[in-house]
Design an enzyme around this catalytic site. Structure first.
Site, PDB file in Angstrom:
ATOM      1  N   HIS A 133      34.179 -65.582 -26.521  1.00 34.38           N
ATOM      2  CA  HIS A 133      33.980 -65.332 -25.100  1.00 34.38           C
ATOM      3  C   HIS A 133      32.540 -64.933 -24.792  1.00 34.38           C
ATOM      4  CE1 HIS A 133      35.065 -64.340 -21.028  1.00 34.38           C
ATOM      5  NE2 HIS A 133      34.745 -63.082 -21.176  1.00 34.38           N
ATOM      6  N   ASP A 134      31.932 -64.177 -25.698  1.00 33.50           N
ATOM      7  CA  ASP A 134      30.560 -63.710 -25.494  1.00 33.50           C
ATOM      8  C   ASP A 134      29.540 -64.840 -25.381  1.00 33.50           C
ATOM      9  OD1 ASP A 134      30.623 -61.051 -25.109  1.00 33.50           O
ATOM     10  OD2 ASP A 134      29.852 -60.473 -27.078  1.00 33.50           O
ATOM     11  N   SER A 178      33.261 -64.674 -16.924  1.00 28.23           N
ATOM     12  CA  SER A 178      34.347 -63.722 -17.165  1.00 28.23           C
ATOM     13  C   SER A 178      34.811 -63.132 -15.832  1.00 28.23           C
ATOM     14  CB  SER A 178      33.873 -62.654 -18.152  1.00 28.23           C
ATOM     15  OG  SER A 178      34.953 -61.952 -18.693  1.00 28.23           O
ATOM     16  N   ASP A 182      36.329 -69.576 -27.166  1.00 28.15           N
ATOM     17  CA  ASP A 182      36.706 -68.446 -26.296  1.00 28.15           C
ATOM     18  C   ASP A 182      38.227 -68.384 -26.221  1.00 28.15           C
ATOM     19  OD1 ASP A 182      37.182 -66.602 -24.296  1.00 28.15           O
ATOM     20  OD2 ASP A 182      35.809 -67.513 -22.845  1.00 28.15           O
TER      21      ASP A 182
END
Lengths: 406, 406
Positions: A372-373, A173, A339
């Protein structure tokens, strides 16, 4: 340190001519270095910042050649507690499943550094720290910083520790933005780079989500125009809303559906009210309320702004490939299928740019429904990819395997 | 009415035994009917509501057979101003490109009704209206309503107007939820149904986004526990943040990229501050600040809650197809490729359920990069689909074409 194998590096025998001084290394917060006393940091905004502090954690031992250092760059709301418990939340380090003795990022083999980014709130200089000019917290007097500024602060840290070249710089990220910035700006100091779930420039949609979060914070009267620390207040409510809004974007619909669906929270039927009827509501509220205990609202403004400003092509005439011309760095680019915040298409653009300059790059899109995590979670394909890449790079770098311990 | 072809229907010659009374039809707000005076609405929460007001707009003329009525159901923040300028914003009606003489929803051929939903704030009974029991605005004393309750209020409106059967019920997003609820609960009163960009149950992700909006409103101290109207305040800041957060979800990344990208707003370079540097930030702030001028914060809470509670399968033993068993309704289900809030997969589930009961259904996934908002925009393929479906249905219903006007 709870694990004897995780120890501070042997004291570097070379420092950056007196510009660094170590403070508080015996506290639970880990080392805090005061840097830039003689040579302030020239920020992208034009201001100079110095002295400034970099708080960091270090794991493993720097080898005699100083060639086994891995720099881990954290994300927006991350910090230096990558592999040991967080001092406020008590939770395990955010990559504790990846970083440690015998793990993928093997602290028996590598010397691992994780600094808290400039602008953050876990010990490095940021808006909540004291402005030496006024003796009060910076608040909005803190200069707006960029991903590049974060990287330059890390460069100073490495200078101080006497590390000329990183074996690898890794991050997901916003951490991945730092990785790309590192590799583009200091290719001579980076042997390999792993940008994960990231992009070369923050998208319009992501700027929009960040703006929502900032507006939520600034709408809170307790934000006090950014001066809340001096006024004895905290914009808890605005910061919690910002966190909740962001948190939804870190997940995926399939993950939310699997985890919560439309299941009710501690009740058999709808309440016909505005309490948290659904588990997903209760979960979000919890995310908001726990976040405010560990994070500074102004740091949230500054760091989201740094991400919004990130555009690696802009610094290179609008052509991303130019950022990597002649790069000797070995790249491993990783994205995750679900994501939608940093979609695979954006990683692919990085890969195309690297291919255009004939860089050494491998690219893996990991199948995951965790959004995304996923980069923070137990994703075997991701971990295997990283392990394979690091092993190969270490071999090329001539780094020995960790010695078998009795 | 500015357009002479758009006129109120001839006064219905049958009313629902005195339960309705028309008020304020001469004002710019259009007709407001007071209903349920003798027979209150039994709400899903168990409470009874009556009398209650339904504000609506009507266009075209009801034919002698009363067989040409189209009910248009609006979305979360929509209202009855579907085909004429909004009295507060002055903007064209939200479907003005679709509804009017000679248009796809041809008011020369059809009698078009668009009521403001129960719980909203443009004249129908909702939390900002006066509670007859206290003489003060309802605020949080307003009962939590459901999509089913909204539909039942519309049923009362049709009863009052003497319309036994709708030629068509059409709506997008929450409007589509009402369409599905209408067709499932009153298949004998619906000839055809067009649910657009919608779902049969609100997803966990969508509940999460709604919860963020509600928390933003409730975090605003001027919300006053919902009692702001009595306390002379308005939670403008919280409502604006809620709107901004929601607005991002109505668009798509490609649309945001095309529309704004990373272009700066009225400046040549980054400001290194927290003003709206980027056009997308400025756009979002504008969306927030204009929304609060026309919408009530408590209505936002109530209507988002109604959407969250919507689960058509739950009412039918958990099997969606059971909601449509034996349905005589002709369906046209529409979704948009880039709508990630109500993705095609959810429309497809509706189609599968309809197929399972051998219903008459056509399904079109419109290619569009405009996200959820596509249903409100000029999308030729969508408009052509709707025109084709309505023409076919009108033929089956025996509705004559509009007479050529001189």
């Amino acid at each position: 340190m709870t694990d004897p194998a995780l120890s501070q590096p042997s004291a570097p025998d070379r420092t950056d001519s007196g510009t660094g001084s170590d403070t508080g290394s015996e506290t639970g917060a880990g080392p805090r270095l005061v840097l830039g006393q003689e040579r302030p940091l020239k920020l992208d905004c034009g201001a100079e910042l110095g002295p400034f502090t970099v708080a960091y954690r270090a794991y493993g031992r720097l080898n005699a050649e100083r060639s086994n250092a891995i720099l881990i760059c954290h994300a927006l709301t991350g910090d230096q507690y990558v592999a040991d418990p967080h001092p406020i939340t008590g939770k395990p380090g955010w990559w504790q499943q990846l970083v440690g003795p015998g793990k993928v990022i093997d602290t028996d083999r590598y010397f691992v550094l994780c600094p808290n980014v400039l602008g953050s709130c876990m010990g490095s200089t940021g808006p909540k720290e004291t402005n030496p000019e006024t003796g009060r917290p910076y608040g909005l007097d803190f200069p707006v910083i960029t991903i590049g500024d974060m990287v330059e602060a890390q460069v100073r840290l490495l200078d101080h520790l006497g590390i000329d070249s990183l074996f690898c710089v890794i991050g997901g990220s916003m951490g991945g933005m730092q990785v790309l910035q590192w590799a583009a700006r200091h290719p001579d100091r980076v042997f390999s780079a792993v940008p994960i779930a990231t992009s070369w420039r923050h998208s319009a949609q992501n700027i929009a989500f960040h703006e929502v979060g900032r507006q939520a914070i600034m709408a809170d009267p307790d934000w006090c125009g950014g001066d809340y620390l001096n006024q004895g207040k905290t914009p808890h409510r605005g910061l919690a809303v910002a966190r909740m809004a962001a948190h939804v974007t870190y997940l995926s619909e399939p993950a939310l559906h699997r985890k919560f669906g439309r299941r009710l929270q501690n009740r058999a039927a709808l309440s016909f009210g505005f309490d948290a009827d659904f588990q997903v509501e209760s979960y979000l509220r919890h995310q908001g309320s726990t976040f405010v205990e560990r994070f500074d609202a102004n740091s949230y403004l500054y760091i989201t702004r740094a991400m919004d400003y990130f555009d690696l092509a802009l610094e290179h005439g609008g052509v991303l490939a130019n950022a990597f011309t002649g790069t000797p760095v070995r790249y491993c680019v990783v994205s995750f299928t679900s994501d939608w915040l940093f979609p695979t298409s954006e990683s692919r653009q990085v890969v195309h740019a690297l291919n255009a300059v004939a860089a050494n790059v491998s690219f893996v899109e990991v199948a995951s429904d965790k959004g995304h995590d996923a980069f923070l979670l137990d994703e075997p394909q991701f971990h295997d990819t990283l392990a394979g890449f690091l092993d190969g790079a270490a071999e090329h770098r001539g780094l020995p395997h960790a010695e078998a311990t009795p």
